[in-house]
Motif scaffolding. Sequence first.
Motif, PDB file in Angstrom:
ATOM      1  N   ILE A   1       0.836  -1.204   0.000  1.00 41.96           N
ATOM      2  CA  ILE A   1       0.000   0.000   0.000  1.00 41.96           C
ATOM      3  C   ILE A   1       0.868   1.250   0.000  1.00 41.96           C
ATOM      4  O   ILE A   1       0.640   2.195  -0.755  1.00 41.96           O
ATOM      5  CB  ILE A   1      -0.958   0.004   1.210  1.00 41.96           C
ATOM      6  CG1 ILE A   1      -1.932  -1.174   1.115  1.00 41.96           C
ATOM      7  CG2 ILE A   1      -1.722   1.322   1.293  1.00 41.96           C
ATOM      8  CD1 ILE A   1      -2.813  -1.348   2.337  1.00 41.96           C
TER       9      ILE A   1
ATOM     10  N   MET B   1       2.567   1.705  -3.480  1.00 43.34           N
ATOM     11  CA  MET B   1       1.650   2.229  -4.497  1.00 43.34           C
ATOM     12  C   MET B   1       1.418   3.725  -4.298  1.00 43.34           C
ATOM     13  O   MET B   1       1.404   4.498  -5.259  1.00 43.34           O
ATOM     14  CB  MET B   1       0.317   1.489  -4.439  1.00 43.34           C
ATOM     15  CG  MET B   1       0.300   0.140  -5.129  1.00 43.34           C
ATOM     16  SD  MET B   1       0.433   0.225  -6.929  1.00 43.34           S
ATOM     17  CE  MET B   1      -1.134   0.976  -7.378  1.00 43.34           C
ATOM     18  N   ARG B   2       1.233   4.126  -3.043  1.00 42.56           N
ATOM     19  CA  ARG B   2       0.985   5.544  -2.754  1.00 42.56           C
ATOM     20  C   ARG B   2       2.188   6.395  -3.161  1.00 42.56           C
ATOM     21  O   ARG B   2       2.031   7.446  -3.807  1.00 42.56           O
ATOM     22  CB  ARG B   2       0.700   5.726  -1.262  1.00 42.56           C
ATOM     23  CG  ARG B   2       0.496   7.182  -0.836  1.00 42.56           C
ATOM     24  CD  ARG B   2       0.257   7.299   0.657  1.00 42.56           C
ATOM     25  NE  ARG B   2       1.327   6.704   1.434  1.00 42.56           N
ATOM     26  CZ  ARG B   2       2.503   7.307   1.681  1.00 42.56           C
ATOM     27  NH1 ARG B   2       2.749   8.514   1.180  1.00 42.56           N
ATOM     28  NH2 ARG B   2       3.418   6.702   2.398  1.00 42.56           N
TER      29      ARG B   2
ATOM     30  N   ARG C   1      -3.626   3.428  -4.627  1.00 41.93           N
ATOM     31  CA  ARG C   1      -3.219   2.381  -3.680  1.00 41.93           C
ATOM     32  C   ARG C   1      -4.333   1.380  -3.419  1.00 41.93           C
ATOM     33  O   ARG C   1      -4.104   0.332  -2.815  1.00 41.93           O
ATOM     34  CB  ARG C   1      -2.743   2.997  -2.364  1.00 41.93           C
ATOM     35  CG  ARG C   1      -3.816   3.721  -1.546  1.00 41.93           C
ATOM     36  CD  ARG C   1      -3.187   4.309  -0.283  1.00 41.93           C
ATOM     37  NE  ARG C   1      -4.162   4.979   0.576  1.00 41.93           N
ATOM     38  CZ  ARG C   1      -4.508   6.250   0.477  1.00 41.93           C
ATOM     39  NH1 ARG C   1      -3.959   7.014  -0.459  1.00 41.93           N
ATOM     40  NH2 ARG C   1      -5.388   6.784   1.303  1.00 41.93           N
TER      41      ARG C   1
END
Length: 465
Positions: free
Chosen positions: A85, A88-89, A102
């Motif tokens: 997560i 992705m962010r 995300r």
Amino acid sequence: MSQSNPASTNDSGVSRGLWSSRFAFILAATGSAVGLGNVWKFPYIVGENGGGAFVLVYLLCIAIIGVPIMMAEIYIGRSGRHNPIGSMRLVAERNLSSPAWRISAVIGMIAAFVILSFYSVIGGWAASYIGHAAMGDFNGGNAESIGKLFGDLLASPKQLLAWHTVFMALVILVVSQGLKNGLERAVSILMPALFILLLITVGYATTTGHFGEAVSFLFTPDFKALTVNGVLIALGHAFFTLSLGMAIMMAYGSYLGRDVAVGRTAVTIGLMDTAVALLAGLAIFPIVFANGLEAGAGPGLIFQTLPLAFGNMPMGDLFGTLFFVLLLFAAWTSGISLLEPVVEWVEENTNMERTGSAIFVGVLCWLLGIASVLSLNVWADVAPLDMFARFEGKTIFDLLDFFTANILLPLSGLLTAIFVGWFVAKESLKADLGMSDGTFALWLNFLRFVTPVAVVIVFAYNLLV
């Protein structure tokens, strides 16, 4: 995490271990990809869909779906150096995109957690069958007695719960030890052992007198036997067999050094995963044919058809035991990878150390798995979504399998392909992946245009058919 590992620091100043070598990463990623799907599912779907033609289509699907998405997931993990997560962010923010991307990793991690809850139950079946084979319980068995053995296992919540507990404990044990002493040490032992056991079983299969028949069945294309349904099954299996859409490759990629060529590594993992699936076919089908059994026997091939064969052939106790040890190792390496992304997130976002995170997440997953255990016996008549014709008669076990495989995984994979293909700067991608201009252009075009269409087709087919 052990400080004796090579390490790098992410943007939060946190020191993260690195895989000791490219080969260690390949072993771990292949261990994730090689699971029950290779040894259990692949042989029987080949059997059901006509053999060689299906294998050819499957290999093509690995190339156009599997490898492009795997490269995208590894890129995100290595670039972000956080849990899936967080990675992705960060990658989204660096490319001036919404951090809402995300959601792809969130969906993948939920899928991994849910899949492990029922995968552990099936892994427990493999563990229990090691004892049955070693004790000679298959000897002289017929279809009725072998079927009863499997039926009795499924009908016993106590037995299933015990083996589910054993399997989950094995997974927690490895993940709790971190990268060097846990993941890397486990795969460096289990993966070579799995290959050796598989080769021994293939060696035995050559003595059955039906090895040539199995080779012909697997590698001689019969396109008349290949239906549209078979092509779509190949498409779907190519996606799921490589552990895509579960945030696993993002988690494993976060420990990957900058000096590793992602493209070449992803291709190697895809080839090794496929090699194991084909070797499993070469190990299983000669035994099936030698005993006059049905190649397209479905999911019962491993737990009902093969034990029947092992019980009626020379040295069946030994080779039956070896086979189910092999099956357990395949399930174990996949189970480890399914737990890792969520544990990585908990470790980075709470005050819990690695051991506490692994135990906490593992126990929650074990608790969810109890619902799958009970749905095979006590709750066998419980169908929560029975009011919908599409889900009529589906137990909790069936529903968890359906929603993860048919909705969560394709959705996560689709979002990842779109994000990396269209919203990450091409210059950044090319520099990080270290590919030639031509190879990079080919990969990017597949990721942008071909892979999403193929995933949408699988998505629609699984939901509508």
